[in-house]
Structures are given as C-alpha cells and as structure tokens.
Motif scaffolding. Structure first.
Motif, PDB file in Angstrom:
ATOM      1  N   LEU A  50       0.815  -1.214   0.000  1.00  0.00           N
ATOM      2  CA  LEU A  50       0.000   0.000   0.000  1.00  0.00           C
ATOM      3  C   LEU A  50       0.853   1.270   0.000  1.00  0.00           C
ATOM      4  CD1 LEU A  50      -2.870  -0.975   2.478  1.00  0.00           C
ATOM      5  CD2 LEU A  50      -2.965  -0.839  -0.019  1.00  0.00           C
ATOM      6  N   ARG A  51       2.058   1.185   0.558  1.00  0.00           N
ATOM      7  CA  ARG A  51       2.964   2.346   0.521  1.00  0.00           C
ATOM      8  C   ARG A  51       3.505   2.576  -0.885  1.00  0.00           C
ATOM      9  NH1 ARG A  51       4.958   0.442   5.605  1.00  0.00           N
ATOM     10  NH2 ARG A  51       6.625  -0.681   4.505  1.00  0.00           N
ATOM     11  N   GLU A  52       3.611   1.493  -1.640  1.00  0.00           N
ATOM     12  CA  GLU A  52       4.252   1.583  -2.955  1.00  0.00           C
ATOM     13  C   GLU A  52       3.268   1.734  -4.108  1.00  0.00           C
ATOM     14  OE1 GLU A  52       6.427  -2.043  -3.070  1.00  0.00           O
ATOM     15  OE2 GLU A  52       7.962  -1.388  -1.622  1.00  0.00           O
ATOM     16  N   GLN A  53       2.013   1.287  -3.899  1.00  0.00           N
ATOM     17  CA  GLN A  53       1.049   1.256  -5.006  1.00  0.00           C
ATOM     18  C   GLN A  53      -0.304   1.805  -4.566  1.00  0.00           C
ATOM     19  OE1 GLN A  53       1.437  -0.017  -8.158  1.00  0.00           O
ATOM     20  NE2 GLN A  53       2.982  -1.628  -8.119  1.00  0.00           N
ATOM     21  N   PRO A  54      -0.948   2.606  -5.426  1.00  0.00           N
ATOM     22  CA  PRO A  54      -2.334   2.981  -5.134  1.00  0.00           C
ATOM     23  C   PRO A  54      -3.241   1.766  -5.289  1.00  0.00           C
ATOM     24  CG  PRO A  54      -1.697   3.787  -7.301  1.00  0.00           C
ATOM     25  CD  PRO A  54      -0.447   3.222  -6.676  1.00  0.00           C
ATOM     26  N   CYS A  55      -4.229   1.640  -4.418  1.00  0.00           N
ATOM     27  CA  CYS A  55      -5.091   0.454  -4.411  1.00  0.00           C
ATOM     28  C   CYS A  55      -6.551   0.866  -4.263  1.00  0.00           C
ATOM     29  CB  CYS A  55      -4.674  -0.463  -3.258  1.00  0.00           C
ATOM     30  SG  CYS A  55      -5.693  -1.933  -3.056  1.00  0.00           S
ATOM     31  N   ASP A  56      -7.412   0.232  -5.035  1.00  0.00           N
ATOM     32  CA  ASP A  56      -8.850   0.498  -4.948  1.00  0.00           C
ATOM     33  C   ASP A  56      -9.548  -0.505  -4.035  1.00  0.00           C
ATOM     34  OD1 ASP A  56      -8.847   2.665  -6.875  1.00  0.00           O
ATOM     35  OD2 ASP A  56      -8.488   1.131  -8.396  1.00  0.00           O
ATOM     36  N   VAL A  57      -9.199  -1.785  -4.162  1.00  0.00           N
ATOM     37  CA  VAL A  57      -9.874  -2.843  -3.399  1.00  0.00           C
ATOM     38  C   VAL A  57      -8.835  -3.805  -2.825  1.00  0.00           C
ATOM     39  CG1 VAL A  57     -11.510  -4.758  -3.478  1.00  0.00           C
ATOM     40  CG2 VAL A  57     -11.931  -2.709  -4.856  1.00  0.00           C
ATOM     41  N   LEU A  58      -8.946  -4.062  -1.533  1.00  0.00           N
ATOM     42  CA  LEU A  58      -8.121  -5.076  -0.888  1.00  0.00           C
ATOM     43  C   LEU A  58      -8.986  -6.296  -0.604  1.00  0.00           C
ATOM     44  CD1 LEU A  58      -5.726  -6.241   0.764  1.00  0.00           C
ATOM     45  CD2 LEU A  58      -6.587  -4.926   2.723  1.00  0.00           C
ATOM     46  N   ILE A  59      -8.559  -7.462  -1.078  1.00  0.00           N
ATOM     47  CA  ILE A  59      -9.229  -8.720  -0.751  1.00  0.00           C
ATOM     48  C   ILE A  59      -8.449  -9.353   0.399  1.00  0.00           C
ATOM     49  CG2 ILE A  59      -9.889 -11.001  -1.576  1.00  0.00           C
ATOM     50  CD1 ILE A  59     -10.157  -9.883  -4.362  1.00  0.00           C
ATOM     51  N   LEU A  60      -9.106  -9.502   1.541  1.00  0.00           N
ATOM     52  CA  LEU A  60      -8.426  -9.881   2.782  1.00  0.00           C
ATOM     53  C   LEU A  60      -8.999 -11.161   3.374  1.00  0.00           C
ATOM     54  CD1 LEU A  60      -6.516  -9.096   5.201  1.00  0.00           C
ATOM     55  CD2 LEU A  60      -8.482  -7.821   6.119  1.00  0.00           C
ATOM     56  N   ASP A  61      -8.106 -12.075   3.741  1.00  0.00           N
ATOM     57  CA  ASP A  61      -8.511 -13.289   4.436  1.00  0.00           C
ATOM     58  C   ASP A  61      -8.625 -13.008   5.932  1.00  0.00           C
ATOM     59  OD1 ASP A  61      -9.125 -15.923   4.981  1.00  0.00           O
ATOM     60  OD2 ASP A  61      -7.055 -16.635   4.860  1.00  0.00           O
ATOM     61  N   ILE A  62      -9.456 -13.773   6.637  1.00  0.00           N
ATOM     62  CA  ILE A  62      -9.578 -13.644   8.085  1.00  0.00           C
ATOM     63  C   ILE A  62      -8.375 -14.269   8.785  1.00  0.00           C
ATOM     64  CG2 ILE A  62     -10.820 -14.543  10.106  1.00  0.00           C
ATOM     65  CD1 ILE A  62     -12.216 -12.191   9.065  1.00  0.00           C
ATOM     66  N   ALA A  63      -7.966 -15.440   8.327  1.00  0.00           N
ATOM     67  CA  ALA A  63      -6.904 -16.200   8.996  1.00  0.00           C
ATOM     68  C   ALA A  63      -5.545 -15.774   8.454  1.00  0.00           C
ATOM     69  CB  ALA A  63      -7.114 -17.699   8.785  1.00  0.00           C
ATOM     70  N   MET A  64      -4.946 -14.770   9.093  1.00  0.00           N
ATOM     71  CA  MET A  64      -3.623 -14.301   8.711  1.00  0.00           C
ATOM     72  C   MET A  64      -2.627 -14.665   9.804  1.00  0.00           C
ATOM     73  SD  MET A  64      -4.119 -12.946   5.721  1.00  0.00           S
ATOM     74  CE  MET A  64      -2.851 -11.751   5.315  1.00  0.00           C
ATOM     75  N   PRO A  65      -1.351 -14.846   9.449  1.00  0.00           N
ATOM     76  CA  PRO A  65      -0.395 -15.398  10.403  1.00  0.00           C
ATOM     77  C   PRO A  65       0.055 -14.464  11.520  1.00  0.00           C
ATOM     78  CG  PRO A  65       0.683 -14.853   8.341  1.00  0.00           C
ATOM     79  CD  PRO A  65      -0.781 -14.678   8.115  1.00  0.00           C
ATOM     80  N   ASP A  66       0.121 -13.163  11.250  1.00  0.00           N
ATOM     81  CA  ASP A  66       0.655 -12.269  12.270  1.00  0.00           C
ATOM     82  C   ASP A  66      -0.427 -11.580  13.079  1.00  0.00           C
ATOM     83  OD1 ASP A  66      -0.175 -10.877  10.055  1.00  0.00           O
ATOM     84  OD2 ASP A  66       1.521  -9.501  10.006  1.00  0.00           O
ATOM     85  N   LYS A  67      -1.432 -11.082  12.399  1.00  0.00           N
ATOM     86  CA  LYS A  67      -2.547 -10.421  13.065  1.00  0.00           C
ATOM     87  C   LYS A  67      -3.852 -11.002  12.539  1.00  0.00           C
ATOM     88  CE  LYS A  67      -0.171  -5.983  13.729  1.00  0.00           C
ATOM     89  NZ  LYS A  67      -0.070  -6.087  15.197  1.00  0.00           N
ATOM     90  N   ASP A  68      -4.852 -11.061  13.412  1.00  0.00           N
ATOM     91  CA  ASP A  68      -6.171 -11.531  13.011  1.00  0.00           C
ATOM     92  C   ASP A  68      -6.734 -10.605  11.939  1.00  0.00           C
ATOM     93  OD1 ASP A  68      -9.319 -11.436  13.469  1.00  0.00           O
ATOM     94  OD2 ASP A  68      -8.604 -13.355  14.220  1.00  0.00           O
ATOM     95  N   GLY A  69      -7.493 -11.169  11.000  1.00  0.00           N
ATOM     96  CA  GLY A  69      -8.053 -10.366   9.919  1.00  0.00           C
ATOM     97  C   GLY A  69      -8.914  -9.212  10.397  1.00  0.00           C
ATOM     98  N   ILE A  70      -9.649  -9.410  11.480  1.00  0.00           N
ATOM     99  CA  ILE A  70     -10.479  -8.328  12.023  1.00  0.00           C
ATOM    100  C   ILE A  70      -9.608  -7.207  12.562  1.00  0.00           C
ATOM    101  CG2 ILE A  70     -12.252  -7.722  13.708  1.00  0.00           C
ATOM    102  CD1 ILE A  70     -13.242  -9.553  11.491  1.00  0.00           C
ATOM    103  N   GLU A  71      -8.523  -7.585  13.225  1.00  0.00           N
ATOM    104  CA  GLU A  71      -7.580  -6.583  13.726  1.00  0.00           C
ATOM    105  C   GLU A  71      -6.947  -5.812  12.572  1.00  0.00           C
ATOM    106  OE1 GLU A  71      -5.112  -4.622  16.705  1.00  0.00           O
ATOM    107  OE2 GLU A  71      -7.049  -5.640  16.692  1.00  0.00           O
TER     108      GLU A  71
END
Length: 224
Positions: A50-71
């Motif tokens: 996100l720092r390097e590229q402009p983005c319109d839509v992020l597709i995000l999974d709930i189960a992420m390894p470092d932080k919970d998707g809701i967080e």
C-alpha cells in the motif's frame, strides 16, 4: 464509452496461502478492467504494498499469520479510511461477517463463492458500495432477529474474541501480548472476562468450545 479510457480497478490480494493468492489472481486478471497490483501474506506485506502502489480494493482473508483479519481491518481503516476492503474467508458468514462489517469491511464472502460472484463484488465495492450476497443478507437478518439468543462467543468484544482464538490455538500469555501489542497483565484481564462471559473455567474448556463452534483455523485446530 471507450472501455480503454476507464481506469482499471486496482486490487491487492492478502491471503497466507500462495495457491489461493494465485487462484484469485488468475480469476481477476482474466476479467477486463481489473488489475492485480500485488500480493501479501501478512499485515506487514499489506502495508508495504500500500505504501508503494495505489489500491482500490483489498481482498483480505480472516486467517492471517501475524494479526487476526479483524484486527487488520481496524488498523487499515484507521490508516486509510478510503480503502475498500473485501473479506474473503473460509468461515461462514454466521461466524465472522458481522464483526467484519462492523470493522469496516465493504463485503464478506466465503471461498466457496463462484468466480462471477467474486468479480461482481469487486466491481460493486470499487464503486464505493457494499456487496451483500443472499447468504450474507440472510445471516445478518437472523443475527438481528435472534440477537437476544446469540452464542456466548458472539457477545464478546473484538479483542476478547481475538483472545479466545489465540488461547485456543495454544498461544501463551506472552505470545498473545506480543501479537496484540498489549501487556501480559491486560491479556489476563481479557482472559478473565472471556471465562466469565463464556462460562468456562479452564483453557481446555475454552479450546473445546472454539473447536466445536469452528472458531479456529483448520491448521491451528490440528496443532492443539
């Protein structure tokens, strides 16, 4: 209208599984008017793209390894309130959809959705609207109608809910504190609240509840 004159929808895919990311990229890139600007497997990777590229839509999974998707949702909406985020999860809408939408998600979809549904959702969300599938609409309606009959875990705050999942996945108090950026003492406070609200007395009882109600990632459940 000349389609070539319309700016493409720029999509970032965030999922901890490489095969899932590649599959989503294949579907999205095959559709005119959509480009995938990058992939990420964790929160740090998301912020870097996100720092390097402009983005319109992020597709995000709930189960992420470092932080919970809701967080991650909470953190990203604070950093970039205009970013449109779609949650694409293996969990059914009755488990996480309400939390995701309250946290700022523009859509909640499950991974058994069809490619056409995914593409439609991306286009709707890119226009600044929310995408609500029929299954999600039914789940939300049931949530409102039966709000006084919610399961114990559905009555927890987001931070308490995260604590439940982390305890049940075998994380220690120190590990939970590090992952949530809070003190071990605060973790103990959340644990006490969770035990009281859910009517359990031990971590083992909490873990059994989490597995029974599908609150854990399949990998975590097998490693307990």
């Amino acid at each position: 209208m000349d389609i070539s004159a319309v700016a493409p929808i720029r999509v970032l895919i965030a999922d901890d599984q490489r095969l899932v990311r590649r599959g989503l990229q294949h579907i999205l890139c095959a559709s005119p008017g959509i480009v995938v600007i990058g992939e990420a497997s964790d929160y740090v990777g998301i912020t870097q793209v996100l720092r390097e590229q402009p983005c319109d839509v992020l597709i995000l999974d709930i189960a992420m390894p470092d932080k919970d998707g809701i967080e991650i949702l909470h953190l990203l909406k604070k950093r970039e309130p205009m970013l449109r985020i779609m949650v694409l999860s293996s969990y059914g809408p009755e488990q996480f959809a309400v939390r995701a939408l309250k946290a700022g998600a523009a859509a909640y979809m499950t991974k058994d959705s069809t490619p056409d549904e995914l593409l439609e959702a991306v286009r709707v969300v890119a226009r600044g609207k929310k995408y609500i599938s029929q299954n999600l609409a039914e789940s939300l309606a049931n949530h409102v109608i039966h709000e006084d009959e919610l399961m114990p875990h559905q009555q927890l705050s987001n931070r308490e809910f995260q604590t439940v999942r982390m305890i049940a996945s075998g994380q220690t108090r120190t590990e939970i504190a590090k992952n949530l950026s809070i003190s071990p003492k605060t973790v103990s406070v959340y644990r006490s609240r969770v035990f009281e609200k859910m009517g359990v007395r031990t971590n083992a009882q909490l873990t059994h509840y989490a597995i029974k109600h599908g609150l854990l990632d399949s990998v975590s459940a097998w490693t307990i």
